[in-house]
Design a protein around this motif. Structure first.
Motif, PDB file in Angstrom:
ATOM      1  N   LEU A 150       0.745  -1.058   0.155  1.00 47.82           N
ATOM      2  CA  LEU A 150       0.167  -0.037  -0.088  1.00 47.82           C
ATOM      3  C   LEU A 150       0.834   1.080   0.073  1.00 47.82           C
ATOM      4  CD1 LEU A 150      -3.037   0.688   0.127  1.00 47.82           C
ATOM      5  CD2 LEU A 150      -2.618   1.182   2.708  1.00 47.82           C
ATOM      6  N   VAL A 151       0.618   1.876  -0.961  1.00 48.64           N
ATOM      7  CA  VAL A 151       1.444   3.204  -0.954  1.00 48.64           C
ATOM      8  C   VAL A 151       0.262   4.510  -0.740  1.00 48.64           C
ATOM      9  CG1 VAL A 151       3.081   4.674  -2.615  1.00 48.64           C
ATOM     10  CG2 VAL A 151       2.887   2.298  -2.591  1.00 48.64           C
ATOM     11  N   ILE A 152       0.590   5.147   0.140  1.00 53.92           N
ATOM     12  CA  ILE A 152      -0.174   6.351   0.750  1.00 53.92           C
ATOM     13  C   ILE A 152       0.679   7.434   0.324  1.00 53.92           C
ATOM     14  CG2 ILE A 152      -1.238   7.594   2.494  1.00 53.92           C
ATOM     15  CD1 ILE A 152      -1.096   4.795   4.150  1.00 53.92           C
ATOM     16  N   GLY A 153      -0.154   8.378  -0.575  1.00 56.29           N
ATOM     17  CA  GLY A 153       0.573   9.665  -1.120  1.00 56.29           C
ATOM     18  C   GLY A 153       1.164   9.239  -2.536  1.00 56.29           C
ATOM     19  N   VAL A 173       0.354  -3.734  -6.183  1.00 56.20           N
ATOM     20  CA  VAL A 173       0.296  -2.124  -5.509  1.00 56.20           C
ATOM     21  C   VAL A 173      -0.891  -1.399  -5.388  1.00 56.20           C
ATOM     22  CG1 VAL A 173       1.348  -0.067  -5.829  1.00 56.20           C
ATOM     23  CG2 VAL A 173       2.856  -1.912  -6.208  1.00 56.20           C
ATOM     24  N   THR A 174      -1.296  -1.247  -4.373  1.00 57.43           N
ATOM     25  CA  THR A 174      -2.446  -0.073  -4.345  1.00 57.43           C
ATOM     26  C   THR A 174      -1.942   1.339  -3.669  1.00 57.43           C
ATOM     27  OG1 THR A 174      -3.661  -2.089  -3.516  1.00 57.43           O
ATOM     28  CG2 THR A 174      -4.556   0.166  -2.850  1.00 57.43           C
ATOM     29  N   GLY A 175      -2.285   2.114  -4.769  1.00 56.12           N
ATOM     30  CA  GLY A 175      -1.997   3.476  -4.223  1.00 56.12           C
ATOM     31  C   GLY A 175      -2.856   4.402  -3.853  1.00 56.12           C
ATOM     32  N   VAL A 176      -2.849   5.064  -2.884  1.00 56.47           N
ATOM     33  CA  VAL A 176      -3.768   5.939  -2.189  1.00 56.47           C
ATOM     34  C   VAL A 176      -3.422   7.457  -2.472  1.00 56.47           C
ATOM     35  CG1 VAL A 176      -4.778   6.568  -0.041  1.00 56.47           C
ATOM     36  CG2 VAL A 176      -3.767   4.529  -0.321  1.00 56.47           C
ATOM     37  N   CYS A 177      -4.502   8.061  -2.914  1.00 61.54           N
ATOM     38  CA  CYS A 177      -4.321   9.615  -3.427  1.00 61.54           C
ATOM     39  C   CYS A 177      -5.691  10.292  -3.584  1.00 61.54           C
ATOM     40  CB  CYS A 177      -3.629   9.671  -4.726  1.00 61.54           C
ATOM     41  SG  CYS A 177      -4.355   8.860  -6.139  1.00 61.54           S
ATOM     42  N   THR A 179      -8.740  12.584  -5.754  1.00 60.50           N
ATOM     43  CA  THR A 179      -9.473  12.213  -6.869  1.00 60.50           C
ATOM     44  C   THR A 179      -8.569  12.841  -8.095  1.00 60.50           C
ATOM     45  OG1 THR A 179     -11.311  12.876  -5.668  1.00 60.50           O
ATOM     46  CG2 THR A 179     -11.550  12.443  -7.863  1.00 60.50           C
ATOM     47  N   GLY A 180      -7.968  13.786  -7.986  1.00 57.40           N
ATOM     48  CA  GLY A 180      -7.386  14.360  -9.215  1.00 57.40           C
ATOM     49  C   GLY A 180      -6.151  13.682  -9.708  1.00 57.40           C
ATOM     50  N   LYS A 181      -5.624  12.572  -8.964  1.00 58.11           N
ATOM     51  CA  LYS A 181      -4.196  12.008  -9.129  1.00 58.11           C
ATOM     52  C   LYS A 181      -4.462  10.603  -9.134  1.00 58.11           C
ATOM     53  CE  LYS A 181      -2.064  15.559  -6.644  1.00 58.11           C
ATOM     54  NZ  LYS A 181      -1.532  16.257  -5.391  1.00 58.11           N
ATOM     55  N   VAL A 182      -6.053  10.292  -9.224  1.00 56.88           N
ATOM     56  CA  VAL A 182      -6.047   8.772  -9.492  1.00 56.88           C
ATOM     57  C   VAL A 182      -5.621   8.219 -10.873  1.00 56.88           C
ATOM     58  CG1 VAL A 182      -7.973   7.227  -9.909  1.00 56.88           C
ATOM     59  CG2 VAL A 182      -8.120   8.749  -8.044  1.00 56.88           C
ATOM     60  N   ASP A 183      -5.857   8.927 -11.991  1.00 55.52           N
ATOM     61  CA  ASP A 183      -5.467   8.516 -13.205  1.00 55.52           C
ATOM     62  C   ASP A 183      -3.961   8.481 -13.297  1.00 55.52           C
ATOM     63  OD1 ASP A 183      -7.922   8.529 -14.063  1.00 55.52           O
ATOM     64  OD2 ASP A 183      -7.804  10.229 -15.292  1.00 55.52           O
ATOM     65  N   LEU A 184      -3.257   9.512 -12.801  1.00 59.57           N
ATOM     66  CA  LEU A 184      -1.913   9.507 -12.634  1.00 59.57           C
ATOM     67  C   LEU A 184      -1.040   8.186 -12.183  1.00 59.57           C
ATOM     68  CD1 LEU A 184       1.139  10.603 -13.128  1.00 59.57           C
ATOM     69  CD2 LEU A 184       0.842  11.528 -10.781  1.00 59.57           C
ATOM     70  N   VAL A 185      -1.978   7.892 -11.079  1.00 56.77           N
ATOM     71  CA  VAL A 185      -1.285   6.740 -10.246  1.00 56.77           C
ATOM     72  C   VAL A 185      -1.648   5.436 -10.958  1.00 56.77           C
ATOM     73  CG1 VAL A 185      -1.709   5.148  -8.021  1.00 56.77           C
ATOM     74  CG2 VAL A 185      -1.600   8.107  -8.014  1.00 56.77           C
ATOM     75  N   ARG A 186      -2.805   5.463 -11.614  1.00 53.53           N
ATOM     76  CA  ARG A 186      -2.944   4.120 -12.185  1.00 53.53           C
ATOM     77  C   ARG A 186      -2.077   3.968 -13.524  1.00 53.53           C
ATOM     78  NH1 ARG A 186      -8.697   4.519 -12.645  1.00 53.53           N
ATOM     79  NH2 ARG A 186      -8.871   3.293 -10.709  1.00 53.53           N
ATOM     80  N   GLY A 189       1.107   2.333 -13.014  1.00 54.84           N
ATOM     81  CA  GLY A 189       1.202   0.781 -12.956  1.00 54.84           C
ATOM     82  C   GLY A 189       0.399   0.351 -11.747  1.00 54.84           C
ATOM     83  N   ALA A 190      -0.167   1.230 -10.914  1.00 58.97           N
ATOM     84  CA  ALA A 190      -0.716   0.470  -9.544  1.00 58.97           C
ATOM     85  C   ALA A 190      -1.923  -0.321 -10.126  1.00 58.97           C
ATOM     86  CB  ALA A 190      -1.244   1.704  -8.773  1.00 58.97           C
ATOM     87  N   ASP A 191      -1.938  -1.413  -9.437  1.00 63.44           N
ATOM     88  CA  ASP A 191      -2.935  -2.432  -9.792  1.00 63.44           C
ATOM     89  C   ASP A 191      -4.125  -1.882  -9.299  1.00 63.44           C
ATOM     90  OD1 ASP A 191      -1.479  -4.722 -10.562  1.00 63.44           O
ATOM     91  OD2 ASP A 191      -0.440  -4.023  -8.800  1.00 63.44           O
ATOM     92  N   GLU A 192      -4.306  -1.318  -8.103  1.00 66.96           N
ATOM     93  CA  GLU A 192      -5.583  -0.667  -7.498  1.00 66.96           C
ATOM     94  C   GLU A 192      -5.228   0.759  -6.943  1.00 66.96           C
ATOM     95  OE1 GLU A 192      -7.640  -3.363  -4.790  1.00 66.96           O
ATOM     96  OE2 GLU A 192      -6.524  -4.873  -5.633  1.00 66.96           O
ATOM     97  N   VAL A 193      -6.395   1.693  -7.036  1.00 68.38           N
ATOM     98  CA  VAL A 193      -6.260   3.097  -6.555  1.00 68.38           C
ATOM     99  C   VAL A 193      -7.369   3.256  -5.713  1.00 68.38           C
ATOM    100  CG1 VAL A 193      -5.714   5.437  -7.052  1.00 68.38           C
ATOM    101  CG2 VAL A 193      -5.069   3.822  -8.638  1.00 68.38           C
ATOM    102  N   VAL A 194      -6.944   3.907  -4.391  1.00 73.68           N
ATOM    103  CA  VAL A 194      -7.852   4.243  -3.515  1.00 73.68           C
ATOM    104  C   VAL A 194      -8.027   5.623  -3.720  1.00 73.68           C
ATOM    105  CG1 VAL A 194      -8.677   4.236  -1.145  1.00 73.68           C
ATOM    106  CG2 VAL A 194      -7.726   2.031  -2.249  1.00 73.68           C
ATOM    107  N   ASP A 195      -8.922   6.192  -3.740  1.00 74.42           N
ATOM    108  CA  ASP A 195      -9.327   7.825  -3.650  1.00 74.42           C
ATOM    109  C   ASP A 195      -9.679   8.071  -2.151  1.00 74.42           C
ATOM    110  OD1 ASP A 195     -10.083  10.441  -3.484  1.00 74.42           O
ATOM    111  OD2 ASP A 195     -11.319  10.218  -5.242  1.00 74.42           O
ATOM    112  N   TYR A 196      -8.593   8.705  -1.398  1.00 70.76           N
ATOM    113  CA  TYR A 196      -9.010   8.610   0.043  1.00 70.76           C
ATOM    114  C   TYR A 196     -10.003   9.907   0.325  1.00 70.76           C
ATOM    115  CZ  TYR A 196      -6.053  12.974   0.341  1.00 70.76           C
ATOM    116  OH  TYR A 196      -5.358  14.282   0.009  1.00 70.76           O
TER     117      TYR A 196
END
Ligand SMILES: NC(=O)c1ccc[n+]([C@@H]2O[C@H](COP(=O)([O-])OP(=O)(O)OC[C@H]3O[C@@H](n4cnc5c(N)ncnc54)[C@H](OP(=O)(O)O)[C@@H]3O)[C@@H](O)[C@H]2O)c1
Length: 322
Positions: A150-153, A173-177, A179-186, A189-196
């Protein structure tokens, strides 16, 4: 030479575009003509003098070095005594004191050849953020293939590299960011993205082998809830702590707690030395890592670059061109 200068600690308004003497190089240093300089949270801390603890390193009453900026990419103009691996004309990237300037003195062991195929702007986005991510993922987190990370930030400077380096290690990898950064994190290569902003990381019931806490200053109990029973927490940073220590007590509590529970908890201070810069260069040249440069600013607008980064408007990295 032209540079971004400040006489006192404070907000971006204290920064001035002005003239200062070219730095003198000491033995073991090279004079580098800066082509681009990276902007990261460290620059904000050195500019504001917050937390106060940091002033022990940068000047107690006022900044010791009037020139701001740490990460740089440029061309070696001259080398000092005892320098054996650098020559005039070499294109390098690394860290220094005073990167927001036309020239900087760069220690030989704090720079490496610029990765092939990258522009100076892209290379300047690497040193502190990518090396911190490398150390968080590999040295502190000991991320292995198949682990859940889990990558927070994940949408910021360090996080954008951490996502890519953890993926390169074979992790899920799951990224936490936000809303405006969800597309970037995906796209990194993040497998999953959580919009905190809409989902609490503890809600899904997911457990992670390694949690990289790069932002958000979440309480330890919340972080431990998303870790596996023998999971690892690496605290990289987090803004919003007290003005004296920046919330370092959380880091110390984590390390102490780690002595009596099965979960491993670590924090560290990254230094971008040549071997790690070389590893980053290899990761970039192999295609595993790419700098996510969102915006570039001319040197004269460096204050705006620092403001945008500090207020969370930058997706990935901001870079100042010289
Ligand atoms: N230990 C070390 O040696 C070391 C080295 C470098 C940096 N650091 C520290 O690491 C931290 C990050 O540095 P950086 O350069 O990556 O900063 P950055 O580029 O500003 O990235 C931080 C990211 O965190 C996100 N964020 C803010 N609140 C969040 C929350 N509640 N949950 C999840 N994400 C959140 C921000 O954007 P969104 O909120 O829009 O998603 C931003 O993208 C800083 O505290 C810095 O001081 C430590």
């Amino acid at each position: 030479m032209k540079a971004i200068l400040r006489r006192t600690y404070g907000p971006a308004e204290v920064l001035e575009f002005g003239d200062v003497d070219q730095p003198a190089i000491k033995p073991g240093e090279a004079l580098v003509r800066i082509r681009a300089a990276g902007v990261d949270r460290g620059v904000w801390h050195v500019m504001t003098g917050l937390p106060y603890l940091g002033r022990l390193a940068f000047g107690v009453r006022r900044p010791r070095n009037p020139v701001l900026g740490m990460d740089a990419a440029g061309v070696v103009e001259a080398v000092g005594e005892e320098v054996t691996t650098l020559r005039q004309g070499d294109e390098v990237f690394g860290t220094c004191n005073g990167a927001f300037a036309e020239y900087a003195a760069v220690r030989e062991d704090r720079c490496a050849p610029k990765p092939a195929g990258l522009t100076f702007e892209q290379a300047a986005a690497l040193p502190t953020s990518a090396v911190t991510a490398l150390q968080a993922v590999r040295k502190q987190g000991r991320v292995q293939a198949g682990q859940r990370v889990l990558v927070i930030g994940a949408g910021g400077g360090v996080g954008s590299y951490a996502v890519q380096i953890a993926k390169a290690s074979g992790a899920h990898v799951t990224g936490v960011c936000s809303t405006g950064k969800v597309d970037l994190v995906r796209s990194l290569g993040a497998d999953e993205v959580v919009d905190y902003t809409s989902t609490d990381i503890t809600e899904s019931g997911q457990r992670y082998d390694v949690v990289l806490d790069i932002a958000g200053n979440r309480p330890l109990r919340q972080l431990r809830r998303v870790m596996t029973p023998r999971g690892t927490l690496v605290i990289v940073g987090g803004e919003g702590g007290d003005r004296l220590t920046g919330g370092l007590d959380r880091q110390f509590r984590a390390v102490l707690l780690s002595l009596v529970v099965r979960q491993r908890m670590r924090f560290f201070v990254a230094v971008a030395r040549r071997p790690d810069l070389e590893t980053i260069r290899e990761l970039v040249e192999s295609g595993a890592v790419r700098p996510a440069v969102d915006r570039t600013y001319p040197l004269v607008e460096a204050a705006q670059a620092v403001r945008d980064m500090a207020e969370g408007r930058v997706r990935g990295k901001a870079v100042v061109t010289v």
